[in-house]
Design an enzyme around this catalytic site. Structure first.
Site, PDB file in Angstrom:
ATOM      1  CG  PHE A  81      -1.672  -1.160   1.568  1.00  0.00           C
ATOM      2  CD1 PHE A  81      -2.578  -1.731   0.704  1.00  0.00           C
ATOM      3  CD2 PHE A  81      -1.448  -1.781   2.782  1.00  0.00           C
ATOM      4  CE1 PHE A  81      -3.259  -2.890   1.043  1.00  0.00           C
ATOM      5  CE2 PHE A  81      -2.115  -2.934   3.136  1.00  0.00           C
ATOM      6  CZ  PHE A  81      -3.028  -3.487   2.256  1.00  0.00           C
ATOM      7  CB  CYS A  82       2.813   3.370  -1.197  1.00  0.00           C
ATOM      8  SG  CYS A  82       3.188   2.741  -2.830  1.00  0.00           S
TER       9      CYS A  82
END
Length: 125
Positions: free
Chosen positions: A45-46
């Site tokens: 998800f960064c």
């Protein structure tokens, strides 16, 4: 105004027929080889904190992953038997039923088949 209804992105991991997690990196590579290719977002998800929460990883798990050499973006979907990220499929206003059907068909044929299970067993022995 914020809605409590879920958005069009679905995050998931896939288990093989024996219940073992299949790394997001493997799913991503095989999805690009599908005809037509399936576009997925994969990884953490960064946002390592959100990833840790979503995967219910302890602080100790995260430190062990890092000590093993795992870093964001390294395409190591499984470390110490646990997932390091997820697979995400997004459906928007231009998506069609056939898009979702193609994803489900891909997962079913590639990962839930007897051939996938048995070919990985022979590679691991």
């Amino acid at each position: 105004m914020r809605s409590n209804s879920p958005g069009p992105t679905v995050a998931f991991n896939i288990l093989d027929p024996k219940g073992a997690i299949i790394g997001y990196d493997e799913v991503s590579r095989l999805a690009t080889l599908n005809s037509p290719p399936i576009q997925l977002r994969t990884g953490c998800f960064c946002n390592p904190g959100a990833c840790q929460d979503a995967l219910t990883l302890s602080n100790d798990d995260v430190l062990k992953n890092y000590a093993s050499g795992h870093v964001c973006g390294d395409r190591r979907g499984i470390v110490n038997g646990q997932p390091t990220g997820t697979i995400r499929a997004s459906f928007g206003k231009d998506s069609m039923w056939e898009d979702m059907d193609a994803l489900v068909t891909f997962i079913t044929h590639v990962f839930l088949s007897h051939e996938y299970c048995c070919s990985n067993e022979s590679e691991n022995n």
